[in-house]
Design an enzyme around this catalytic site. Structure first.
Site, PDB file in Angstrom:
ATOM      1  N   GLY A 165      -5.642  -2.264   5.134  1.00  0.00           N
ATOM      2  CA  GLY A 165      -5.499  -3.296   4.107  1.00  0.00           C
ATOM      3  C   GLY A 165      -5.040  -4.621   4.676  1.00  0.00           C
ATOM      4  O   GLY A 165      -4.810  -5.575   3.933  1.00  0.00           O
TER       5      GLY A 165
ATOM      6  N   GLU B  38       0.838  -1.205   0.000  1.00  0.00           N
ATOM      7  CA  GLU B  38       0.000   0.000   0.000  1.00  0.00           C
ATOM      8  C   GLU B  38       0.868   1.248   0.000  1.00  0.00           C
ATOM      9  O   GLU B  38       0.735   2.122  -0.834  1.00  0.00           O
ATOM     10  CB  GLU B  38      -0.805   0.044   1.298  1.00  0.00           C
ATOM     11  CG  GLU B  38      -2.036  -0.779   1.314  1.00  0.00           C
ATOM     12  CD  GLU B  38      -2.716  -0.662   2.652  1.00  0.00           C
ATOM     13  OE1 GLU B  38      -3.709  -1.354   2.835  1.00  0.00           O
ATOM     14  OE2 GLU B  38      -2.281   0.123   3.533  1.00  0.00           O
TER      15      GLU B  38
HETATM   16  N1  COA Z   1      -3.712  -3.844  24.291  1.00  0.00           N
HETATM   17  C1  COA Z   1      -3.969  -2.538  24.473  1.00  0.00           C
HETATM   18  N2  COA Z   1      -3.269  -1.541  23.893  1.00  0.00           N
HETATM   19  C2  COA Z   1      -2.252  -1.907  23.092  1.00  0.00           C
HETATM   20  C3  COA Z   1      -1.920  -3.243  22.863  1.00  0.00           C
HETATM   21  C4  COA Z   1      -2.705  -4.238  23.490  1.00  0.00           C
HETATM   22  N3  COA Z   1      -2.460  -5.522  23.317  1.00  0.00           N
HETATM   23  N4  COA Z   1      -0.862  -3.287  22.032  1.00  0.00           N
HETATM   24  C5  COA Z   1      -0.553  -2.017  21.729  1.00  0.00           C
HETATM   25  N5  COA Z   1      -1.384  -1.184  22.390  1.00  0.00           N
HETATM   26  C6  COA Z   1      -1.373   0.269  22.338  1.00  0.00           C
HETATM   27  C7  COA Z   1       0.004   0.836  22.606  1.00  0.00           C
HETATM   28  O1  COA Z   1       0.248   0.955  23.972  1.00  0.00           O
HETATM   29  C8  COA Z   1      -0.096   2.178  21.913  1.00  0.00           C
HETATM   30  O2  COA Z   1      -0.862   3.042  22.732  1.00  0.00           O
HETATM   31  P1  COA Z   1      -0.454   4.577  22.968  1.00  0.00           P
HETATM   32  O3  COA Z   1      -0.587   5.199  21.621  1.00  0.00           O
HETATM   33  O4  COA Z   1      -1.459   5.036  23.960  1.00  0.00           O
HETATM   34  O5  COA Z   1       0.944   4.515  23.454  1.00  0.00           O
HETATM   35  C9  COA Z   1      -0.942   1.881  20.686  1.00  0.00           C
HETATM   36  O6  COA Z   1      -1.665   0.684  20.997  1.00  0.00           O
HETATM   37  C10 COA Z   1      -0.135   1.664  19.409  1.00  0.00           C
HETATM   38  O7  COA Z   1       0.821   0.697  19.669  1.00  0.00           O
HETATM   39  P2  COA Z   1       2.250   0.671  18.987  1.00  0.00           P
HETATM   40  O8  COA Z   1       3.039  -0.385  19.644  1.00  0.00           O
HETATM   41  O9  COA Z   1       2.805   2.055  18.922  1.00  0.00           O
HETATM   42  O10 COA Z   1       1.876   0.115  17.573  1.00  0.00           O
HETATM   43  P3  COA Z   1       2.019   0.548  16.072  1.00  0.00           P
HETATM   44  O11 COA Z   1       2.209   1.987  15.855  1.00  0.00           O
HETATM   45  O12 COA Z   1       2.995  -0.392  15.487  1.00  0.00           O
HETATM   46  O13 COA Z   1       0.538   0.189  15.549  1.00  0.00           O
HETATM   47  C11 COA Z   1      -1.428  -1.079  15.183  1.00  0.00           C
HETATM   48  C12 COA Z   1      -0.015  -1.057  15.759  1.00  0.00           C
HETATM   49  C13 COA Z   1      -1.976  -2.482  15.293  1.00  0.00           C
HETATM   50  C14 COA Z   1      -2.332  -0.109  15.935  1.00  0.00           C
HETATM   51  C15 COA Z   1      -1.327  -0.626  13.670  1.00  0.00           C
HETATM   52  O14 COA Z   1      -0.389  -1.420  13.001  1.00  0.00           O
HETATM   53  C16 COA Z   1      -2.659  -0.724  12.956  1.00  0.00           C
HETATM   54  O15 COA Z   1      -3.473   0.185  13.037  1.00  0.00           O
HETATM   55  N6  COA Z   1      -2.903  -1.852  12.261  1.00  0.00           N
HETATM   56  C17 COA Z   1      -4.149  -2.097  11.553  1.00  0.00           C
HETATM   57  C18 COA Z   1      -4.090  -1.681  10.114  1.00  0.00           C
HETATM   58  C19 COA Z   1      -2.935  -2.283   9.384  1.00  0.00           C
HETATM   59  O16 COA Z   1      -2.499  -3.376   9.653  1.00  0.00           O
HETATM   60  N7  COA Z   1      -2.410  -1.538   8.438  1.00  0.00           N
HETATM   61  C20 COA Z   1      -1.246  -1.973   7.712  1.00  0.00           C
HETATM   62  C21 COA Z   1      -1.330  -1.807   6.300  1.00  0.00           C
HETATM   63  S1  COA Z   1      -2.205  -2.910   5.369  1.00  0.00           S
END
Ligand code: COA
Length: 501
Positions: free
Chosen positions: A385, A291
């Protein structure tokens, strides 16, 4: 007003150049607005800011449809003035996230590959009333040359009654030619999408539109609100090493070609670390079908390791964006942007055998994944995605650190509090503790591999204890659960602030 006449090559359209305020005045309450943009890239800025100013004085709401998340001038500005009734298909804006978790905004979270066709079918409450589109230029024939993203723009333009074009002079004209615009026909008329290699070109370099549909053209010089990446932390570095070692062993076993299969990588720190890991490896001729094209892909190209990258948006850091603009002559031979309906197409993912790498909020011992909901209720961003790729990839990998919130949360739980990707879609799990390859394993086998390889030592005994008691209670049912206890870890966290007993 900035002079954009040289970019509006269809001279008959020069009379339609107006201020952002004049164009924004055309938007009526309740309209479905289809905007360009995918990540903070290629979204309209001047018209939404003018619209938000108008809403401040005279409050009303619209429905906002985009490619994915967009920058602060669109999601942020409209959410701040309470101007969004319904939003789809993805977001990452803090203000908007709060609004859709407190009932102020209705949010329809769906697979990004499906979002354009759902709007064409009219399933989302009517069709696109107005498409607001950022452009580099308008061709002699009145067609639209997009900027740093493709997203759903071509489909929105196709189905909209009216198009407002923002010609953005901060976007280099050399972007022209980097897009491959193809909107599939809808069933029963759809044909196979004729992509068999990541660099196959199947469409036009512009969005077909024509001068009649264009109502207004607005000058803009606000650049994409791209954000810097944080440094790669130890956990991301460890996960990157684990997955690259795994890929090497797959190549040795003859299950992957030497230059791998086309890579899809999500956004964020782990994705960045994995791609950087490839830059520092001895892999060559890598292909990317993803993407978002970020700094890592530019690094791969600069290191001579990239054969071709196909995406739907350029979303690098500010430094990466400057690098992209500076060396665009070089990058345009190796990179292409497609509509997300094609970039995320399940048909293509299956055909070319994508390696999907995305990040999870949590996953459970049986291999289900929660990508979206914190504690099962609060929306984080959306599925994006990840589902398009997870279900259809050759190899589906999910990453997460083994714990969150300083160890108070285990990212591996007995049962996910919300499920976006099922056990049937997932192959490989990686945390900083290790890698679990669950291909071909039954649920009970899978649970032991996931717990032993991926769980944090603080939670491993608790997870094994749960599994053993569930096996006993269900007499080794296919997927053993203690149904009254399966979500108790989340309940405990909400009550006490930790999942630990
Ligand atoms: N339970 C509760 N909260 C959680 C958690 C869990 N198991 N794991 C992570 N978090 C929280 C973190 O503490 C952080 O919170 P904060 O912003 O208050 O500090 C937040 O979630 C983001 O976590 P982080 O480790 O910084 O993750 P990231 O920036 O790598 O994002 C996702 C992880 C899952 C949120 C992100 O990848 C996403 O939105 N994925 C869905 C869409 C996707 O996969 N897109 C990819 C392209 S196709």
């Amino acid at each position: 007003m900035i002079d954009i006449r040289d970019r509006v090559r269809c001279k008959a359209l020069h009379d339609k150049i107006v201020s952002a305020e004049e164009a924004a005045a055309f938007i009526k309450p309740g309209m479905n607005i289809g905007a360009s943009g995918f990540t903070p890239a290629g979204y309209p800025k001047a018209v939404p800011l003018a619209l938000a100013e108008r809403m401040k004085k005279d409050p009303f709401k619209i429905n906002l449809w985009t490619g994915a998340s967009v920058g602060k001038e669109l999601d942020g500005a409209l959410a701040e003035v309470g101007g969004i009734h319904k939003r789809m298909p993805y977001q990452t804006n803090t203000e908007l996230r709060n609004s859709l978790n407190n009932g102020q905004v209705e949010y329809f979270d769906l697979h990004l590959s499906e979002s354009a066709q759902l709007t064409r079918y009219g399933f989302l409450g009517g069709k696109v009333d107005v498409a607001i589109v950022e452009a580099c230029a308008i061709t002699e024939e009145g067609h639209i040359v997009p900027t740093t993203s493709m997203g759903n723009t071509a489909s929105f333009v196709q189905s909209a009654d009216i198009v407002i074009v923002e010609v953005n002079t901060s976007q280099p004209l050399e972007l022209e030619g980097m897009h491959d615009v193809y909107v599939p026909l809808d069933p029963p008329h759809r044909q196979p999408i004729p992509i068999v290699k990541v660099n196959d070109r199947i469409g036009t370099p512009y969005i077909p539109c024509g001068p009649d549909k264009i109502k207004y053209i607005v000058p803009c010089d606000i650049s994409d609100d791209v954000r810097p990446f944080g440094p790669i932390d130890d956990n991301s570095q460890k996960m990157s090493e684990l997955i690259i070692d795994f890929f090497k062993s797959e190549i040795k076993a003859g299950r992957l070609p030497k230059n791998m299969l086309p890579l899809q990588s999500g956004v964020g720190s782990v994705a960045n670390a994995v791609i950087t890991g490839f830059v520092n490896s001895d892999f060559t001729d890598l292909e990317v079908y993803t993407e978002v094209i970020q700094d890592g892909m530019l690094d791969l190209a600069d290191a001579g390791k990239l054969k071709f990258a196909s995406g739907t948006s350029f979303s690098p850091s500010p430094d990466g964006l400057a690098r992209l603009y500076q060396n665009i002559g070089e990058y345009r031979t190796k990179m292409m942007l497609r509509p997300q309906e094609i970039a995320n197409s399940p048909e293509i993912a299956r055909r070319i055998g994508i390696i999907a790498m995305n990040t999870a909020i949590e996953f459970d011992i049986y291999g289900h994944v929660n990508s979206t909901h914190v504690m099962g209720t609060k929306m984080m961003n959306g599925i994006g995605g990840s589902g398009d790729f997870a279900r259809n990839a050759y190899l589906t990998c999910f990453f997460s650190t083994s714990t969150a919130k300083n160890g108070a949360i285990s990212s591996i739980v007995p049962m996910c509090s919300h499920i976006d990707h099922t056990e049937h879609d997932t192959d490989i799990f990686v945390t900083e503790m290790g890698l679990a390859d669950v291909r071909g394993l039954s649920p009970r086998e899978r649970a032991r591999v996931i717990i032993n390889n991926c769980a944090h030592p603080d939670y491993k005994p608790m997870l094994l204890d749960y599994l053993e008691r569930a096996e006993k209670a269900t007499k080794k049912a296919h997927t053993p659960h203690l149904v009254d206890e399966a979500l108790s870890w989340h309940a405990r966290f909400l009550e006490t602030g930790t999942m630990k007993k």
